[in-house]
Design a protein around this motif. Structure first.
Motif, short mmCIF file in Angstrom:
data_model
loop_
_atom_site.label_atom_id
_atom_site.label_comp_id
_atom_site.label_asym_id
_atom_site.label_seq_id
_atom_site.Cartn_x
_atom_site.Cartn_y
_atom_site.Cartn_z
N SER A 1 0.85 -1.19 0.00
CA SER A 1 0.00 0.00 0.00
C SER A 1 0.88 1.24 0.00
CB SER A 1 -0.91 0.01 1.23
OG SER A 1 -0.14 0.12 2.43
N TRP A 2 0.27 2.37 -0.37
CA TRP A 2 1.04 3.61 -0.44
C TRP A 2 1.61 3.97 0.93
CZ3 TRP A 2 0.71 8.34 1.95
CH2 TRP A 2 1.45 9.39 1.39
N VAL A 3 0.81 3.80 1.98
CA VAL A 3 1.25 4.16 3.33
C VAL A 3 2.40 3.27 3.78
CG1 VAL A 3 0.54 4.31 5.74
CG2 VAL A 3 -1.03 5.04 3.95
N TRP A 4 2.28 1.97 3.56
CA TRP A 4 3.32 1.06 4.01
C TRP A 4 4.62 1.28 3.25
CZ3 TRP A 4 4.61 -1.15 8.12
CH2 TRP A 4 5.43 -2.27 8.17
N ARG A 5 4.53 1.60 1.97
CA ARG A 5 5.73 1.89 1.20
C ARG A 5 6.43 3.14 1.73
NH1 ARG A 5 3.63 2.94 -3.31
NH2 ARG A 5 3.78 0.90 -4.33
N LYS A 6 5.67 4.19 2.02
CA LYS A 6 6.26 5.42 2.53
C LYS A 6 6.90 5.19 3.90
CE LYS A 6 5.31 8.20 -0.82
NZ LYS A 6 6.41 8.82 -1.63
N ILE A 7 6.27 4.37 4.72
CA ILE A 7 6.82 4.09 6.05
C ILE A 7 8.16 3.36 5.91
CG2 ILE A 7 6.51 2.70 8.13
CD1 ILE A 7 3.56 3.38 8.03
#
Length: 305
Positions: free
Chosen positions: A75-81
Motif C-alpha cells: 500500500s502507499w502508506v506502508w511503502r512510505k513508512i
C-alpha cells in the motif's frame, strides 16, 4: 489576466514568522514527522492500537521492522513508512531492561547501532544464535552473557561495549526518541518537524507585521527621517515598542508603507512614478550602511489630528 511566476521561493515563505516567513508548514517535512509517529508506535508499546497489531501480525509476521523488505505491491502508506527507515532508525534507541522485546541484530540498542548493519550476516553465524534472537538471549542473571569470541566481529562487539552499559533485567525495555524538547525520550510531531525543517535566521522585524495591533480612530501623519531601507526597518522596530497610541500608529503607518511598496515590487510602477521613488528601493543597502548606530537618529514625528 497577467500570469507571473513565483516571486519568492516556497522554502522562504514556509519558515516561521520570526524567521522571515509566512508561517506555512512544509507539508513534505510534516508528513515525514507524521509517518515517524506511526513507526514510533510500533516500538513504544502500541498493544492498544489496532493498526499496530495488524502490522505486526500481517505485515511483519515476527520479522524485524528494520530488516523486512519492501514488497512488490505494498500500500502507499506502508511503502512510505518503509522508505523512511534510514532517517528514523538513528532516532529510536532502546534502554535495555530484560531484553525480551528488543531485536539483538537489528534494533538500535548497542553503542555500535545495528549489529547486522555493522557486521553483516557473518556475526549471526559465528554467535550461533537465531536471526530473530532478542537481546535477552545474551543476558543471564542481570549481566551480559557474550557468545564465544571466535571471530573479529564478536571481539569488536564485546570490546565496544562500555563497562557502564549494563542491562536491568528487573525492568522492561524502553524505547527513547532522540528528538525531544525536554529530553524525556517521548515523541512529538511538532518538535520532530522543527528539527527536520530548513531553519532560517531570526529577524527582528516580525512583530512589526504579525503583532495584534488595533486600528486607531484618529487621523495621523507620520514623518520619517531620511534613511536607507535597512535603517528604516531598524528604526521602526525601536519606535513601535509598547502598547500606547503612538507606537501603534507608527506601526500601522510602516505596515501600510511596506504593503504599497510590495504592491509596486510585484506589479506596475504607477506608485513609484507618482511618488518619485527609485525602482531599487526594496534592494538591500550597501554593507557600509549595515550596523549604523541608530541612537543618534531621531524617532518618527507623529501628528495626531
Amino acid at each position: 489576466m497577467k500570469k507571473h511566476g513565483a516571486k519568492i521561493a516556497w522554502s522562504s515563505i514556509g519558515k516561521p514568522k520570526n524567521e522571515g516567513g509566512l508561517g506555512f508548514k512544509d507539508m513534505g517535512v510534516w508528513n515525514k514527522a507524521s509517518i515517524a509517529k506511526h513507526v514510533w508506535f510500533l516500538f513504544s508499546g502500541g498493544e492498544g492500537s489496532m493498526w499496530c497489531q495488524w502490522v505486526k501480525s500481517y505485515l511483519l509476521k515476527g520479522r524485524s521492522f528494520w530488516y523486512v523488505k519492501i514488497p512488490s505491491d505494498p500500500s502507499w502508506v506502508w511503502r512510505k513508512i518503509l522508505q523512511l527507515r534510514n532517517i528514523i532508525f538513528p532516532l529510536i534507541k532502546f534502554k535495555i531492561g530484560s531484553g525480551e522485546k528488543v531485536s539483538l541484530w537489528f534494533d538500535n540498542w548497542h553503542p555500535l547501532g545495528s549489529l547486522w548493519s555493522r557486521f553483516g550476516p557473518r556475526i549471526v553465524y559465528d554467535a550461533g544464535l537465531d536471526l530473530n534472537s532478542k537481546v535477552s538471549s545474551i543476558i543471564s542473571h542481570g549481566a551480559w552473557s557474550w557468545p564465544f569470541p571466535n571471530s573479529w566481529e564478536i571481539k569488536e562487539w564485546i570490546d565496544s561495549t562500555p563497562p557502564s552499559f549494563k542491562p536491568m533485567d528487573s525492568s522492561q525495555d524502553s524505547p527513547l526518541w532522540c528528538l525531544t524538547g525536554d529530553g524525556d525520550g517521548s515523541f512529538s510531531i511538532q518538535f520532530t518537524w522543527d528539527c527536520w525543517r530548513d531553519k532560517g535566521r531570526k529577524v527582528p522585524w516580525n512583530k512589526l507585521l504579525w503583532g495584534p495591533p488595533f486600528i486607531p480612530r484618529n487621523k495621523c501623519n507620520v514623518r520619517w527621517p531620511y534613511l536607507t531601507w535597512l535603517e528604516y526597518v531598524e528604526l521602526a522596530v525601536k519606535s513601535t515598542k509598547g502598547r500606547s497610541l503612538k507606537p501603534v500608529i507608527v506601526k500601522l503607518s510602516f505596515m501600510c508603507t511596506v504593503y504599497h511598496i510590495w504592491i509596486e515590487r510585484n506589479g506596475d510602477s504607477w506608485y513609484l512614478l507618482q511618488w518619485n521613488l527609485p525602482s531599487t528601493i526594496m534592494k538591500l543597502a550597501p554593507h557600509s550602511n549595515v550596523g549604523r548606530d541608530m541612537r543618534d537618529v531621531s524617532a518618527p514625528i507623529l501628528r495626531v489630528e
